[in-house]
Design an enzyme around this catalytic site. Structure first.
Site, short mmCIF file in Angstrom:
data_model
loop_
_atom_site.label_atom_id
_atom_site.label_comp_id
_atom_site.label_asym_id
_atom_site.label_seq_id
_atom_site.Cartn_x
_atom_site.Cartn_y
_atom_site.Cartn_z
N SER A 7 0.85 -1.19 0.00
CA SER A 7 0.00 0.00 0.00
C SER A 7 0.88 1.24 0.00
O SER A 7 1.63 1.48 0.95
CB SER A 7 -0.89 0.00 1.24
OG SER A 7 -1.38 1.31 1.45
N HIS A 32 -1.13 -1.41 -4.38
CA HIS A 32 -2.41 -1.04 -3.76
C HIS A 32 -2.45 0.47 -3.55
O HIS A 32 -1.58 1.04 -2.88
CB HIS A 32 -2.56 -1.78 -2.43
CG HIS A 32 -3.88 -1.61 -1.78
ND1 HIS A 32 -5.00 -2.32 -2.15
CD2 HIS A 32 -4.28 -0.79 -0.77
CE1 HIS A 32 -6.03 -1.96 -1.39
NE2 HIS A 32 -5.62 -1.03 -0.54
N MET A 36 -8.74 8.30 -0.70
CA MET A 36 -9.63 8.70 0.42
C MET A 36 -10.14 10.11 0.20
O MET A 36 -9.39 10.98 -0.25
CB MET A 36 -8.87 8.66 1.74
CG MET A 36 -8.24 7.31 2.04
SD MET A 36 -7.49 7.31 3.68
CE MET A 36 -6.68 5.71 3.66
N HIS A 65 -8.16 1.14 -4.51
CA HIS A 65 -9.13 0.98 -3.42
C HIS A 65 -9.79 2.34 -3.17
O HIS A 65 -9.18 3.23 -2.59
CB HIS A 65 -8.37 0.46 -2.19
CG HIS A 65 -9.18 0.34 -0.95
ND1 HIS A 65 -8.60 0.14 0.29
CD2 HIS A 65 -10.52 0.37 -0.74
CE1 HIS A 65 -9.56 0.07 1.21
NE2 HIS A 65 -10.72 0.21 0.62
#
Ligand code: DX5
Ligand code: ZN
Length: 216
Positions: A7, A32, A36, A65
């Protein structure tokens, strides 16, 4: 064998390109990318322009993600930026079936993410349409948190659905993965383990190798 998805949330954002070049030489198959929005989760990271900027540093699979509200409004942006796989939170989208169908119609892999408090049962009907299920083993928003123990039960539940309805499904785990617990999640059924602090604390390439090694 387990795949590792480092990540980049834990990387040094002031030299993101160099950091991606290091991962490019690693044994990790995925990168990854934690997006946000400060609304769905209590933190803000970056958006599609940053994903586009780092795309030129590697051909590894970009696992994006999306921790954002109404992710359906931003799918085109992330596809155009070079996402290979996009996961959207079940809790963030009132029309999750439509969003998954849209991502797949563009030739990009699609998955649903479940927050720790969201039961696996919500996936029962849509599971056949998914390329991936991502189980959050921490409450999303920050790196470096502790693994929530009941996530193991959730992995096993998703594995049962996979075996019954969708053998090609990828099961990914995200949050609090380290050298001590990676074997347990692997044995419960995880195909891909996201790792932030466990990769970036110390030697990145060595950490990735050790994480893989610990599952053998
Ligand atoms: C949390 C993010 C994770 C995070 C994982 O909201 O989705 O990907 O970076 O970090 P660690 O591995 O440190 O828990
Ligand atoms: Zn993540």
């Amino acid at each position: 064998m387990i795949s590792i998805a480092p990540s980049i949330l834990s990387s040094d954002f002031s030299k993101l390109g160099e950091e991606i070049s290091i991962l490019d030489k690693s044994k990790a198959e995925y990168i990854h990318i934690d997006v946000m929005d400060g609304s769905f989760v209590p933190n803000i990271t970056f958006g599609a322009p940053v994903v586009k900027a780092i795309r030129k540093y590697t051909d590894k699979t970009f696992d994006v993600h999306l921790m954002i509200d109404n992710p359906g409004n931003f799918i085109d942006d992330f596809i155009n930026a070079g996402a290979d796989l996009i996961t959207v939170h079940y809790e963030a989208d009132r029309h999750i079936d439509r969003t998954i169908g849209y991502i797949k119609s563009k030739g990009v892999k699609a998955g649903i993410v479940l927050n720790p408090g969201t039961p696996v049962s919500v996936l029962k009907n849509i599971i056949k349409k998914l390329d991936m299920v991502l189980i959050m083993s921490v409450n999303p928003g920050f790196g470096g948190q502790s693994f929530i123990d009941y996530s193991i039960d959730k992995i096993k539940e998703v594995k049962e659905l996979k075996d019954k309805f969708n053998p090609n499904l990828l099961i990914e785990i995200d949050g609090g993965i380290n050298k001590e617990n990676i074997k347990e999640v692997y044995e419960a059924g995880v195909d891909i383990a996201v790792a932030g602090s466990a990769v970036y604390n110390g030697d990145i390439l060595k950490n990735i190798e050790e994480l893989i090694e610990r599952t053998k």
